[in-house]
Scaffold this active site. Sequence first.
Site, PDB file in Angstrom:
ATOM      1  CG  LEU A 147      71.441  29.618  -9.028  1.00 13.19           C
ATOM      2  CD1 LEU A 147      71.901  30.583 -10.112  1.00 13.19           C
ATOM      3  CD2 LEU A 147      70.804  28.385  -9.670  1.00 13.19           C
ATOM      4  CD  GLN A 186      74.536  17.838 -16.396  1.00  8.61           C
ATOM      5  OE1 GLN A 186      75.179  16.885 -16.012  1.00  8.61           O
ATOM      6  NE2 GLN A 186      73.979  17.889 -17.579  1.00  8.61           N
ATOM      7  N   PRO A 240      63.991  23.812 -16.805  1.00 13.53           N
ATOM      8  CG  PRO A 240      63.063  22.890 -18.739  1.00 13.53           C
ATOM      9  CD  PRO A 240      62.725  23.739 -17.553  1.00 13.53           C
ATOM     10  CB  CYS A 268      68.265  20.494  -9.081  1.00 11.95           C
ATOM     11  SG  CYS A 268      66.481  20.613  -9.275  1.00 11.95           S
ATOM     12  CG  ASP A 274      50.866  20.693 -13.352  1.00 12.06           C
ATOM     13  OD1 ASP A 274      51.860  20.649 -12.605  1.00 12.06           O
ATOM     14  OD2 ASP A 274      50.947  20.567 -14.605  1.00 12.06           O
TER      15      ASP A 274
HETATM   16  P1  NAD Z   1      58.411  19.212 -12.152  1.00  8.84           P
HETATM   17  O1  NAD Z   1      58.735  19.105 -13.586  1.00  8.84           O
HETATM   18  O2  NAD Z   1      58.248  17.981 -11.330  1.00  8.84           O
HETATM   19  O3  NAD Z   1      57.040  20.039 -11.970  1.00  8.84           O
HETATM   20  C1  NAD Z   1      56.781  21.249 -12.601  1.00  8.84           C
HETATM   21  C2  NAD Z   1      55.298  21.276 -12.952  1.00  8.84           C
HETATM   22  O4  NAD Z   1      54.954  22.583 -13.395  1.00  8.84           O
HETATM   23  C3  NAD Z   1      54.902  20.334 -14.103  1.00  8.84           C
HETATM   24  O5  NAD Z   1      53.924  19.428 -13.644  1.00  8.84           O
HETATM   25  C4  NAD Z   1      54.337  21.278 -15.189  1.00  8.84           C
HETATM   26  O6  NAD Z   1      53.240  20.721 -15.895  1.00  8.84           O
HETATM   27  C5  NAD Z   1      53.896  22.450 -14.343  1.00  8.84           C
HETATM   28  N1  NAD Z   1      53.726  23.721 -15.063  1.00  8.84           N
HETATM   29  C6  NAD Z   1      54.531  24.281 -16.000  1.00  8.84           C
HETATM   30  N2  NAD Z   1      54.043  25.490 -16.366  1.00  8.84           N
HETATM   31  C7  NAD Z   1      52.908  25.689 -15.636  1.00  8.84           C
HETATM   32  C8  NAD Z   1      51.964  26.750 -15.558  1.00  8.84           C
HETATM   33  N3  NAD Z   1      52.098  27.867 -16.275  1.00  8.84           N
HETATM   34  N4  NAD Z   1      50.911  26.608 -14.722  1.00  8.84           N
HETATM   35  C9  NAD Z   1      50.771  25.495 -13.971  1.00  8.84           C
HETATM   36  N5  NAD Z   1      51.644  24.461 -13.993  1.00  8.84           N
HETATM   37  C10 NAD Z   1      52.700  24.568 -14.816  1.00  8.84           C
HETATM   38  O7  NAD Z   1      59.506  20.162 -11.519  1.00  8.84           O
HETATM   39  P2  NAD Z   1      60.066  20.142 -10.008  1.00  8.84           P
HETATM   40  O8  NAD Z   1      61.052  19.050  -9.843  1.00  8.84           O
HETATM   41  O9  NAD Z   1      58.919  20.248  -9.087  1.00  8.84           O
HETATM   42  O10 NAD Z   1      60.905  21.504 -10.003  1.00  8.84           O
HETATM   43  C11 NAD Z   1      60.247  22.749 -10.005  1.00  8.84           C
HETATM   44  C12 NAD Z   1      61.280  23.827  -9.690  1.00  8.84           C
HETATM   45  O11 NAD Z   1      61.777  23.634  -8.359  1.00  8.84           O
HETATM   46  C13 NAD Z   1      62.497  23.821 -10.598  1.00  8.84           C
HETATM   47  O12 NAD Z   1      62.906  25.148 -10.798  1.00  8.84           O
HETATM   48  C14 NAD Z   1      63.545  23.077  -9.784  1.00  8.84           C
HETATM   49  O13 NAD Z   1      64.852  23.492 -10.103  1.00  8.84           O
HETATM   50  C15 NAD Z   1      63.204  23.508  -8.372  1.00  8.84           C
HETATM   51  N6  NAD Z   1      63.583  22.542  -7.332  1.00  8.84           N
HETATM   52  C16 NAD Z   1      63.380  21.203  -7.524  1.00  8.84           C
HETATM   53  C17 NAD Z   1      63.683  20.298  -6.488  1.00  8.84           C
HETATM   54  C18 NAD Z   1      63.474  18.813  -6.654  1.00  8.84           C
HETATM   55  O14 NAD Z   1      63.843  18.081  -5.755  1.00  8.84           O
HETATM   56  N7  NAD Z   1      62.895  18.333  -7.732  1.00  8.84           N
HETATM   57  C19 NAD Z   1      64.164  20.787  -5.265  1.00  8.84           C
HETATM   58  C20 NAD Z   1      64.345  22.161  -5.111  1.00  8.84           C
HETATM   59  C21 NAD Z   1      64.043  23.034  -6.147  1.00  8.84           C
HETATM   60  C1  UGA Z   2      69.544  18.352  -4.164  1.00  9.12           C
HETATM   61  C2  UGA Z   2      69.869  19.150  -2.895  1.00  9.12           C
HETATM   62  O1  UGA Z   2      70.367  18.255  -1.899  1.00  9.12           O
HETATM   63  C3  UGA Z   2      68.638  19.864  -2.362  1.00  9.12           C
HETATM   64  O2  UGA Z   2      68.994  20.684  -1.252  1.00  9.12           O
HETATM   65  C4  UGA Z   2      68.055  20.742  -3.479  1.00  9.12           C
HETATM   66  O3  UGA Z   2      66.884  21.379  -3.027  1.00  9.12           O
HETATM   67  C5  UGA Z   2      67.746  19.885  -4.685  1.00  9.12           C
HETATM   68  O4  UGA Z   2      68.966  19.217  -5.123  1.00  9.12           O
HETATM   69  C6  UGA Z   2      67.253  20.670  -5.865  1.00  9.12           C
HETATM   70  O5  UGA Z   2      67.486  21.851  -5.958  1.00  9.12           O
HETATM   71  O6  UGA Z   2      66.653  19.985  -6.695  1.00  9.12           O
HETATM   72  P1  UGA Z   2      68.411  16.008  -4.686  1.00  9.12           P
HETATM   73  O7  UGA Z   2      69.036  16.201  -6.028  1.00  9.12           O
HETATM   74  O8  UGA Z   2      66.976  15.683  -4.618  1.00  9.12           O
HETATM   75  O9  UGA Z   2      68.613  17.342  -3.802  1.00  9.12           O
HETATM   76  O10 UGA Z   2      69.183  14.861  -3.888  1.00  9.12           O
HETATM   77  P2  UGA Z   2      70.626  14.797  -3.175  1.00  9.12           P
HETATM   78  O11 UGA Z   2      70.474  14.066  -1.928  1.00  9.12           O
HETATM   79  O12 UGA Z   2      71.267  16.124  -3.107  1.00  9.12           O
HETATM   80  O13 UGA Z   2      71.444  13.881  -4.179  1.00  9.12           O
HETATM   81  C7  UGA Z   2      71.820  14.325  -5.468  1.00  9.12           C
HETATM   82  C8  UGA Z   2      72.753  13.301  -6.103  1.00  9.12           C
HETATM   83  O14 UGA Z   2      74.015  13.285  -5.450  1.00  9.12           O
HETATM   84  C9  UGA Z   2      72.220  11.876  -6.032  1.00  9.12           C
HETATM   85  O15 UGA Z   2      72.501  11.207  -7.237  1.00  9.12           O
HETATM   86  C10 UGA Z   2      72.994  11.273  -4.887  1.00  9.12           C
HETATM   87  O16 UGA Z   2      73.111   9.887  -4.966  1.00  9.12           O
HETATM   88  C11 UGA Z   2      74.343  11.962  -5.058  1.00  9.12           C
HETATM   89  N1  UGA Z   2      75.148  12.017  -3.822  1.00  9.12           N
HETATM   90  C12 UGA Z   2      74.679  12.685  -2.740  1.00  9.12           C
HETATM   91  C13 UGA Z   2      76.397  11.426  -3.797  1.00  9.12           C
HETATM   92  O17 UGA Z   2      76.842  10.829  -4.797  1.00  9.12           O
HETATM   93  N2  UGA Z   2      77.155  11.510  -2.658  1.00  9.12           N
HETATM   94  C14 UGA Z   2      76.721  12.157  -1.545  1.00  9.12           C
HETATM   95  O18 UGA Z   2      77.469  12.205  -0.537  1.00  9.12           O
HETATM   96  C15 UGA Z   2      75.453  12.767  -1.592  1.00  9.12           C
END
Ligand code: NAD
Ligand code: UGA
Length: 479
Positions: free
Chosen positions: A220, A277, A91, A275, A35
Amino acid sequence: MVVKNICCLGAGYVGGPTCSVIAWKCPEIKVTVVDLSKERIAQWNSEKLPIYEPGLDDVVKACRGKNLFFSNDIKTAILDADLIFISVNTPTKTFGNGKGRAPDLKYVEGAARMIADIAQSNKIVVEKSTVPVRAAESILNILSANQRPGVSYQILSNPEFLAEGTAIDDLLHADRVLIGGEDSPEGRAAIEELCSVYEHWIPRKNILTTNTWSSELSKLAANAMLAQRISSINSLSAVCESTGADVSEVARAVGLDSRIGSKFLQASIGFGGSCFQKDILNLIYICESLNLLEVAAYWQQVIDMNEYQKSRFTAKVIESLFNTVSGKQVALLGFAFKKNTGDTRESPAIHVAKTLLDEGASINIYDPKVEKSQIIDDLTNPSICEFPEQVKSRVKIFEDAYSATAGTHAIVLCTEWDEFITYDYNRIYKGMMKPAFIFDGRKILNHEELIEIGFHVQTIGKKLSRPRSPRCWSSKPNI
Ligand code: NAD
Ligand code: UGA
């Protein structure tokens, strides 16, 4: 090529847990998560990991220093890797063209440029970040334009479906792993390499391979459809409140239809998280760019309904408190966007807190996992508040719910933490101003019992009767 060395760019909520599980399940593969942030890497190497996720500590402890490494040495990690995950943040743009809708791909581009600058051998580059359709093409363009002689790249799409709070379980028992790649001998070989990593613990039948664009769009689509279910049930919760129907009963009745299914029908204060929104806005932006305006408007409605639900709930809180919260003390239980995480990104609690503060309330906040500094950062963020000093003077953060609720006029429950169900509400009631109100934004409490105690209870999607015999209408807490 057999994958022996994996590098992950981005040690966040996805990169950290995903690569920890890969390292745990593939002991012969060296996994290095890198990172840009020194602080984040130091936390991954410490006793207190930067994210709270049930089960994560054990997995990290089992492999860290053996075949799992967290480092800021991006150069060495890229040079050594056969396969590189890009797990950086994507983002929503806050400026320029596509502001408020399009994803900001600067971190993905930055990651691709780093690989192009450093790599000296063939690499499989895997898009794990959630990106717009055809983002893999841009990554390939950047890599090809800077390619060293003899170095070749294959780009795969491998979106992540884990949810926070259940990430380890989701990774270990994934419904499916999705891998998209190019339909060419080299593309198919790269897909096979990544399949062989997952096959250490995921049955082959659960690994779905598609073309790259289908894989990108499926991510998506999955988030949009999950969020759509929540907005659908939340829209019905408003109908329930006006008609006497109970949204939990409706959800149960509807969900028992096997074509519909019971999951993701929990009416709530609104969905949050980093994610849903962001990814729907991303989809809307794509549709608008393709001039598919009706499709864009359809998905926009899922977000609009979520905004409506958050505002509707907060308006009900204020209306119930005799149409004013000015000078009143309100306790917020829960600040994370869902239980079992310390993540507050897009948490509905931020909306509730901001509205109550704007209306003149003072708020006491308790969340079992969210750091105090995170709450203050969220509420003093310039997009949320104009007068940070005012916020600081009217927000207090507590270490437990009993102190947070003492002397307050109302409790607003924003996150469905299990511990909230187990509290001694008689004790809490005694410590509160009267009449004492409780607004259950997650439908997790025993409302009948609370009413019996003397609380005025409001929840989502159900009309509740007033306390049978208000025990105490004095305005002082009877401790
Ligand atoms: P995050 O902000 O927690 O982590 C991203 C990290 O990448 C940060 O620590 C940042 O410093 C680092 N970074 C940025 N540019 C970099 C570079 N060039 N080299 C090395 N590190 C770098 O983000 P996240 O929640 O882990 O999400 C990452 C991606 O996964 C997003 O596209 C998100 O949509 C997707 N995603 C997130 C979740 C989730 O539950 N958070 C679930 C599924 C998919
Ligand atoms: C969601 C998806 O569930 C994951 O599959 C996906 O990988 C992830 O987004 C992503 O791309 O970041 P997450 O946002 O971590 O995961 O959590 P969820 O369990 O999906 O909940 C999202 C929001 O919906 C929370 O605020 C939760 O409280 C709300 N929710 C969930 C409800 O209001 N009602 C429900 O029945 C389920």
